[in-house]
Design an enzyme around this catalytic site. Structure first.
Site, short mmCIF file in Angstrom:
data_model
loop_
_atom_site.label_atom_id
_atom_site.label_comp_id
_atom_site.label_asym_id
_atom_site.label_seq_id
_atom_site.Cartn_x
_atom_site.Cartn_y
_atom_site.Cartn_z
CG ASP A 518 18.44 -12.27 10.83
OD1 ASP A 518 17.68 -13.23 11.08
OD2 ASP A 518 18.05 -11.22 10.27
CE LYS A 585 23.38 -5.22 4.89
NZ LYS A 585 22.12 -4.72 5.50
CG ASP A 748 22.01 -16.17 6.98
OD1 ASP A 748 20.81 -16.00 6.69
OD2 ASP A 748 22.92 -15.40 6.60
#
Length: 821
Positions: A518, A585, A748
């Site tokens: 990732d 985050k 991604d």
């Protein structure tokens, strides 16, 4: 013997039938007024019924109604609501009732209630008290309650909450008798019948003294709805995996499923002009990449399916891995007497009642989310059961308007949640080899959340927990249960089974497991690369380092420093190391995708609650979250300066084009043409409360115009999405040229066989360097100039300059081990 192709054709016909069945079930559950045909008839009917209402009122009161508006009191009922809102509510309720042929009295009462509720809620929302403080209090109270009930799935509960709020805070609330409501509803139904020709009232004799009047569709309307719904239902098939390899996409309309009924378009768009343009676009790299992804053969992981089948038999702890039981709704406080009118309760009891109602709303919202997850999990297991004996299955893919790649299949697919990914593995296997074993262990550490340390430390972690990992494979239910502690438990148990096979067969083991690598907050990686931002690039692993950089922790550190240095308002509640990585985050991840401060605040609230329900003590959680969200945005901007600069440049370009009503367009590095054209319908829009929720439908559409606000807010996330899609396509194409034949791609994140990860690491970096060696922002600006020169030359000189490049050397990426890890 039936061939696979014949079985596939049968499967596609079944998918179509399942879609029709699902559509018809929703009609039964939600009513015809929620369907596309129902919405169309509502739009057509509102102007006609509104005109009939005006004619009725003016015939009763004269033209004064038009001058005095809905507050005129000559007619104490209908004149208190605008004719368009009254028409909208009438048609919604009447159409749903007429398709089910229901007694008109009950429908009329519902309409009367709906009109009264609309008048009361609108009065609260737009309180016009002369006292400014009272006016502000009423409007703020409305906003607070509306926000609390936004996700409530129970119309009855929403109505109950509003009922008690209105009783407590607005004693002047309009209160009609049932006779009043019936009178209002019957008059509106009568006007609807005469003005629109969609419904009729019919008396049915059930007994000597039992002759109720029913509302039903006219014969013409019934025939129209039957045909319209039959047509609409075919647009929503229940997509399933394929038993044969999908047709390659050779154009925007040819590829994927075998039958014409199931074959969709390769690119989803609402623009006919775009499709016409797409036919003439030469984009071989796009077709090659999508075809390579959908050529990947998959199979159900039988070992994981066996575990999923048994989960429900081993208690709540295991069941929670699939879904959680619904919460028990809060019990009504016994201190609140029953049978007593709410207005007669003591103030403290009324407040307690309101708190109970709000707590119930929160629990209902959570239960709705849990039901959704439980339904999805059941469907995924059901679909895995269906295909478990197939040697291979395939997932045809399509693109959104940015070029992002998605599978058609519902529920079970390689881009779904943890359970779905755990249930799937590559059908083709590859001998794992020594390096493949290394990457399998890295993958396992990642699944357990041990991904912020070096590869070597991840390997050490796996070795130290080897017994527990193997125990999970051998005894998933009665052993140490280590797999259940992973961040992604279903992919973790799949990896444990794989590791057990490696322990037996060593480097000869044939692996089928996708090993995922990732990106590190990939949106910010793209922005940092396009502007050669060395500071941002360092934060998102574009440069070599001994261990992975952690941008979320860095943003949290910066935000905490800003809070500690501040003495302003609600941010003081975050002092004392409250701004931890988990808080920062989600806001950091979504920053470059257009997340607003309010959106970030909701993410913060959810993160804080997951840490501790009382994380901020007695502080106002909402206000404190909004305050810290602003600080986090500031901290992100200081960490990745280039991203902010690039986003502002893109927004300025989109805003400029929008001043002339022009869409913004660019070509992704893959050759895929992107047209961003957010439109809003123009015409008569009403604000009406339906089922205690504020709706803003267009009831007399007269055209469309460009939505300038969405154009500006959408361009930055859409641009970076087109870039991550282009990077995916380049990675897949270069990887395919280097013998990688199986792909698990999620924007991604790239999954390949363990034996292919070393090749992937080279390929993913070369594709990224190749993509950003040219100046993509200058190319974007050149396309804008070229387009505006033709359609709006006066805007060309106003196009902003491209932001200044930094000094980041993209070649360093080749030696950055944690770029994709």
């Amino acid at each position: 013997m039936t061939t696979l192709v014949e079985r596939q054709v049968t499967l596609e016909l079944e998918s179509l039938a399942l879609g029709i069945e699902r559509y018809e079930r929703r009609l039964q559950e939600q009513g015809v007024s929620t369907s596309a045909p129902g919405k169309e008839q509502t739009r057509r009917g509102v102007p006609a019924l509104a005109a009939a209402i005006v004619e009725f009122v003016e015939g009763s009161t004269g033209s004064a109604y038009r001058k005095a508006g809905r507050r005129h009191t000559t007619l104490p009922f209908i004149v208190n609501i605008t004719p368009e809102c009254a028409a909208y509510l009438t048609i919604r309720y009447a159409l749903d009732a007429a398709t089910g042929k229901r007694p008109v009295v009950g429908v009329a009462l519902k309409i009367g209630n709906a009109v009264q509720d609309h008048i009361n809620l609108l009065a609260m929302k737009e309180d016009e008290s002369e006292d400014e403080e009272v006016r502000r209090h009423q409007r703020n109270l409305y906003k607070k309650v509306a926000e609390q009930l936004k996700k409530s799935t129970s119309a009855r509960h929403r109505a109950g909450v509003w009922h008690h709020v209105l009783k407590k805070y607005r004693p002047e609330t309009l209160k009609w008798t049932d006779a009043n409501k019936l009178q209002v509803g019957m008059k509106l139904i009568e006007l609807f019948e005469s003005s629109c020709g969609l419904v009729k009232l019919h008396r049915i004799t059930k007994g000597r003294h039992n002759t109720p009047i029913y509302i039903m569709l006219t014969e013409e309307a019934e025939a129209w709805f039957k045909e319209a719904n039959a047509s609409a239902s075919r647009w929503y098939p229940m997509h399933q995996p394929m038993l044969v390899q999908p047709y390659d996409w050779t154009g925007p309309f040819s590829g994927g499923y075998l039958t014409r009924a199931m074959r969709g378009k390769m690119v989803l768009s609402t623009s006919k002009d775009y499709y016409a343009e797409l036919k003439n676009v030469d984009m071989p790299d796009v077709y090659d990449a999508v075809n390579a992804v959908q050529r990947t053969p998959w199979m159900v992981n039988k070992s994981v399916l066996d575990v999923a089948r048994e989960v429900g038999k081993h208690g709540e702890k295991f069941q929670a891995l699939l879904y959680k039981d619904e919460l028990v709704l809060p019990i009504r406080p016994s201190i609140i007497p029953k049978g007593v009118d709410k207005d007669d309760l003591a103030p403290e009891l009324r407040e307690l009642l309101l708190e109970w109602l709000f707590a119930t709303a929160v629990a209902r919202e959570e239960n709705a989310e849990r039901r959704g997850k439980a339904h999805a999990a059941c469907k995924q297991i059901e679909m895995a059961e269906k295909f478990v004996d197939e040697e291979a299955i395939w997932f045809p893919h399509f693109l959104d308007f940015r070029g992002r790649v998605y599978p058609f299949s519902n529920y079970l697919n390689p881009q779904a949640d943890d359970l779905a990914r755990g249930l799937l593995q590559f059908a083709d296997g590859k001998q794992i080899g020594q390096r493949g074993i290394f990457w399998l262990k890295v993958h396992i550490a990642n699944l357990f959340g041990v991904d912020k340390v070096s590869f070597e430390e991840r390997i050490t972690w796996v070795e130290s927990y080897m017994d527990a990992l193997l125990d999970s494979a051998v005894r998933p239910f009665d052993g140490e249960l280590f797999w259940t502690t992973a961040e992604n438990p279903w992919q973790a148990i799949a990896a444990c089974f794989e590791l057990a096979g490696v322990m037996v067969q060593g480097t000869d083991y044939v692996s089928h497991l996708p090993i995922a690598m990732d990106g590190s907050c990939s949106g910010l990686q793209h922005y940092s690369a396009m502007l050669r931002d060395s500071v941002g690039g360092t934060a998102v692993n574009l440069v070599p380092a001994d261990k992975p950089a952690d941008i979320y922790a860095e943003v949290a550190r910066r935000a905490q420093a800003l809070v500690d240095a501040s003495h302003e308002g609600e941010t003081t509640m975050w002092k004392g190391d409250k701004v931890v990585r988990k808080i920062a985050k989600q806001p950091t991840m979504t920053y470059c995708y257009g997340s607003t401060q309010y959106g970030m605040a909701k993410q913060v609230m959810k993160a804080a609650e997951s840490i501790d329900e009382d994380y901020l003590g007695d502080a106002d959680v909402k206000q404190s979250s909004v305050a810290i969200a602003g600080v986090i945005r500031d901290a992100i901007g200081r960490t990745v300066v280039a991203a902010k600069t690039a986003m502002e440049f893109l927004q300025q370009c989109a805003t400029l084009a929008a001043t002339k009503g022009l869409p913004i367009r660019w070509t992704a590095p893959s050759g895929f043409p992107v047209v961003q054209e957010y439109k809003e319908a123009t015409g008569v829009r009403v604000r009406v409360f339906y089922l205690s929720q504020l709706l803003k439908p267009i009831i007399a559409k007269d055209g469309e115009k460009l939505d300038a606000q969405r154009q500006a807010s959408g361009v930055a996330p859409n641009f970076v999405h087109s870039l991550d899609s282009a990077h995916l396509m380049a990675t897949v194409n270069i990887g395919t040229d280097n013998d990688i034949t199986s792909w698990a791609c999620v924007h991604d994140s790239f999954g390949v066989h363990a034996a292919d990860v070393d090749t992937l690491h080279v390929v993913v970096r070369e594709a990224f360097i190749e993509q950003y060696t040219p100046d993509v922002l200058s190319r974007f600006r050149e396309e804008i100039v070229e387009h505006l020169t033709v359609v709006a030359p006066e805007l060309v000189e106003k196009i902003p300059a491209v932001p200044v490049m930094g000094s980041l050397d993209l070649a360093l990426l080749r030696d950055s081990p944690y770029f994709f890890a």
